[in-house]
Structure formats: C-alpha cells, structure tokens
Design an enzyme around this catalytic site. Structure first.
Site, mmCIF file in Angstrom:
data_model
loop_
_atom_site.group_PDB
_atom_site.id
_atom_site.type_symbol
_atom_site.label_atom_id
_atom_site.label_comp_id
_atom_site.label_asym_id
_atom_site.label_seq_id
_atom_site.Cartn_x
_atom_site.Cartn_y
_atom_site.Cartn_z
ATOM 1 C CB CYS A 264 35.397 31.781 47.670
ATOM 2 S SG CYS A 264 35.117 32.574 49.268
ATOM 3 C CB CYS A 265 36.037 33.601 41.916
ATOM 4 S SG CYS A 265 37.685 34.356 41.780
ATOM 5 C CB ALA A 266 40.481 30.407 42.747
ATOM 6 N N PRO A 267 38.907 28.020 41.110
ATOM 7 C CG PRO A 267 39.116 26.007 39.933
ATOM 8 C CD PRO A 267 38.515 26.587 41.178
ATOM 9 N N GLY A 269 35.796 28.233 37.261
ATOM 10 C CA GLY A 269 34.817 27.550 36.414
ATOM 11 C C GLY A 269 33.436 28.190 36.484
ATOM 12 C CG ASP A 286 40.301 32.959 45.439
ATOM 13 O OD1 ASP A 286 39.281 32.242 45.421
ATOM 14 O OD2 ASP A 286 41.368 32.619 45.966
ATOM 15 C CG ASP A 312 39.516 37.572 54.258
ATOM 16 O OD1 ASP A 312 38.495 36.907 54.009
ATOM 17 O OD2 ASP A 312 40.119 37.515 55.356
ATOM 18 C CB CYS A 383 32.314 20.652 46.753
ATOM 19 S SG CYS A 383 33.869 21.274 47.406
#
Length: 445
Positions: A264-267, A269, A286, A312, A383
């Site tokens: 789930c790397c996007a975007p 940073g 991603d 996925d 987050c």
C-alpha cells in the site's frame, strides 16, 4: 479567524464559482477534495481557491448549522452548488479577512456564473443577515458541542470514548491547518545544513523534535521555493510519517541488500525515505495504478530505484515467491489522524466505514505475515486515531498469530503506549495523528 489573508482579485466571482463546483460533489457524497483542480482558475487565484475549499470543509459542521439558521427552507439537491456558495460566504465572513462587502457581493454574484441568477437575492439576504446577527446566531448553534467543536457527532463521540483525556485537543488540532514539514535527503545533505539553506532563502523553519530528517516550515510555501527540491534534496512529508524509517531501521540496517516490501505504498513518501536511508532491495506494491505512477515520479525526482508492482496486498498473485526480510504495511484507514490535511473526511467518512476498514486491515495483516521471513519484521502503520484500527486490531492479530512478537519501542519521546503499539495524536504546529506497531516473526520451535 486564524486563516491567512487571501488575495483579492478582479476574478472574485470566478474563483468562488470554481470553489462551489469543487465542493458540490463533497456535499453530495460523490467526490472529495483530492480532485480539486487548482488550474481551473488563474494563477493568482489558486491559493484563494484552495483556502476556500479546504477551509469550508474544515469548518463544515458549524457552517452547515449556520446555513440552516439562515435559510427558510433547505436548497433542493439539484441546487447543492448554491448551498456550497452559501457555506463559502459564511466561511469568508467568519473566518477570513476578506472585506465583508466583497465576501457578500462576489459570492452572491457567483451564482450567475452557475446559471442560477435567482439565487443571488437569496444569498445576499442570508449573508447580510449573518453580518447583522453573527453573534446571536453563532451562540445559538454552538450550544451543541458537536457544532462548537466542528465534528460530526459519531466521530466526536468515538474520540471521547477512546481518548477521554485527549479528545478535545484532538478535535482542536483537527480544526487547524497542518504545518508543512520537510524530509531532508541524507544522500545529499544533513538537515542542519539544509536548514541554513532555507534561512538564506528567507524561509524560517525549525528542526522536528522526533524525526531525525525532519524540518517544519514556520509558513508553508510552494515546493518550487524550496532549495534543491527538483534535484531531490528534500521532500514534503509529515513528521509522524517519517518515523517509519527509524522504526524499521533496526531490522534492515544490519542487512545490506535486505528484501523489503512497502505494501500500500502510494504516494511513495515512506518508500523513498527507506531507500534514502538503507541499502535494500525494495518492492513497492499498490492496487491503484494511477497512484503507483505518483510513486514512480517521486522516485525519479529523487534518483532512487525500486521494483514497482501493481497488485492487491490481500492476495498473492503479484508475489514472486521470495519471502521478505521486512514489510511496511501502511494500511488503508479512516484517516482520522490527518483530518486537518483532508478536512472533507468530516463529511465523507461514516461510522459504518470503520468495521469494513478494520476487516480489510486484518486481511492485509494475515496475508502479508505469511510472506515474511522468520526473524523478519512487519511494521503496521495507520494515520488513524481510532483503536478499532490500531491497538484493538493488533491485539486481535496477536491472539490469532502465535509466532508474532511485539518489538514496538517503549523508550521513545513520541506518542503514548496503546496496546502493543504507540499512538500519536495530531499536534498544533507539529505532527499528524499516527499509530505504529512493530512485530517480529519468531522462528518455529
């Protein structure tokens, strides 16, 4: 009244009409501010457009309550763009330093650009009444604590139940714009040297308290004003998000060439930060091709390389069969720790979304754990500030995963202990709300 002074231009009606168009999908639960097109207005109006849209969403519960007081009857669904103009007008009068005559006249006049001239009279009447009765109207709506604290009832209730000692501070921080924090690329510079460069450019800033590569600007600026941004000297990343590299460091620093997955790397940073810090073979995964393209752009600007894979993370059809030494799972979540940066969450997020997100997070944990080497480390991050996605999620995972051992550090100056992890709350002029839990895969006995 804390928003910065916004520029006034001769295109006042156009920028307000553009803001109403951008807000209409949000009000109709059909879109978010992620699609805000700042290029829909002339260059000098772009900062105003963003302030109008983000500021209105940030104060939305209170603005909507005031709109209900001002209107004899609500607008029809087909006129949600006029509702947006009314909210924009209220926001300008109460929270911005735009002259009242401009806030009223330009906002009401913008209805003509939306093809609804009939609404100019309605908007004029409502906004002029607000000018006359602002004190009484605000006192009336603020009797409701949810309105006074500008949060939807379900969310404020959840915060109060989860964090009885912190919920008011969390809500207050959510209602303020987040600061602009930078991550210095240690390949090129240390942060003290980069701080000196900022000062030379007249940009005041200070070192972050917890992230060793972080600098927070006193006043946000366009990235084009940052020395060496295009050359990869620095990136924009919140301080809490920067802590992921430090938390994974003990697992991968002693292993040059370690095989690491950023799920789930996007975007991108955190992907970039790991590559700046460590000599690793990193796979960035991603499920969204468009967001994966942003990761590629980020790495290109920074001169970094990773294997980008579209897939996925709840499945394994993307996996090539080699187990990972470390996995960063920055899981999809409610975003309740970053509301100040994405204030449309107040409108778009629902209480019923949380169980579905928790189920997805559990699926991600279970699937990715099987791809981790014995002795490897998985860092779980969100987050969010909701325990269902954080401490409760990890507690349930540990219960069903006997080979998982908690290695989350306790002797750190940031956050507070929350189950097997650490919870950070959004802080004024500092980091966002974040949760981290670090787990090691024990060898089979």
């Amino acid at each position: 009244m804390n928003s910065p002074r916004s520029p006034q231009t001769g295109s006042g009606q156009e920028v307000r009409a553009a803001a109403a168009r951008a807000l209409t999908p949000v009000l109709n639960d059909q879109g978010s501010l992620a699609g805000l097109d700042e290029h829909s207005v002339i260059t000098r109006d772009r900062a105003l457009l963003k302030e109008l849209c983000y500021g209105t969403c940030r104060r939305l519960p209170r603005l909507e309550a005031l709109a209900r007081e001002l209107l004899k009857q609500p607008f029809k669904k087909r006129d949600m763009d006029i509702q947006a103009l009314l909210l924009l007008g209220i926001y300008q009068l109460l929270y911005m330093r735009i002259p009242a005559h401009a806030a009223v006249g330009e906002t009401a006049g913008a209805a003509r650009l939306l093809g609804k001239e009939w609404a100019t009279r309605v908007l004029n009447g409502c906004l002029r009444r607000l000018q006359r009765e602002a004190g009484a109207l605000q006192a009336r709506v603020d009797r409701d604590p949810y309105i006074a604290l500008e949060h939807p009832p379900w969310l404020l209730t959840a915060l109060r139940e989860a964090w009885p000692n912190h919920w008011r501070d969390i809500a207050t921080a959510n209602n303020e714009p987040g600061p602009m924090t930078l991550r210095v690329n240690q390949h090129h510079n240390d942060r003290e040297a980069y701080l000196a460069k900022l000062n030379e450019q007249g940009l005041d800033a200070h070192l972050c308290a917890h992230a060793p590569d972080g600098i927070t600007l006193d006043t946000p600026c366009d990235v084009s004003a940052l020395p060496g941004f295009a050359e990869g000297l620095v990136s924009v990343q919140d301080e809490a998000a920067q802590l992921s590299a430090a938390l994974l460091g003990p697992a991968i620093a002693p292993r040059p060439g370690a095989h690491v997955l950023d799920a789930c790397c996007a975007p991108g940073g955190k992907t970039a930060h790991l590559l700046e810090q460590f000599e690793i073979a990193l796979t960035a995964l991603d499920s969204d091709n468009q967001r994966l393209a942003r990761v590629e752009d980020t790495l290109t600007r920074l001169g970094l390389e990773a294997e980008l894979r579209h897939g996925d993370a709840t499945r394994r059809d993307w996996w090539q069969g080699t187990a990972f030494d470390a996995i960063l799972l920055d899981a999809p979540c409610s975003g309740t720790g970053v509301i100040r940066r994405h204030p449309d969450i107040k409108k778009l997020r629902r209480k019923e979304d949380i169980p579905a997100l928790a189920k997805l997070q559990a699926q991600l944990l279970d699937n990715l754990w099987a791809l981790l080497n014995e002795g490897g480390t998985l860092l779980y991050a969100t987050c969010s500030v909701l325990p269902e996605e954080n401490a409760d999620q990890i507690a349930a995972f540990l219960q069903r995963t006997p080979d998982a051992r908690v290695t989350t550090p306790t002797e750190v100056a940031w956050g507070e202990a929350s189950g097997a992890g650490r919870q950070l709350f959004p802080q004024s002029h500092s980091h966002d709300g974040f949760f981290y839990a670090r787990l090691e895969k024990r060898a089979a006995e």
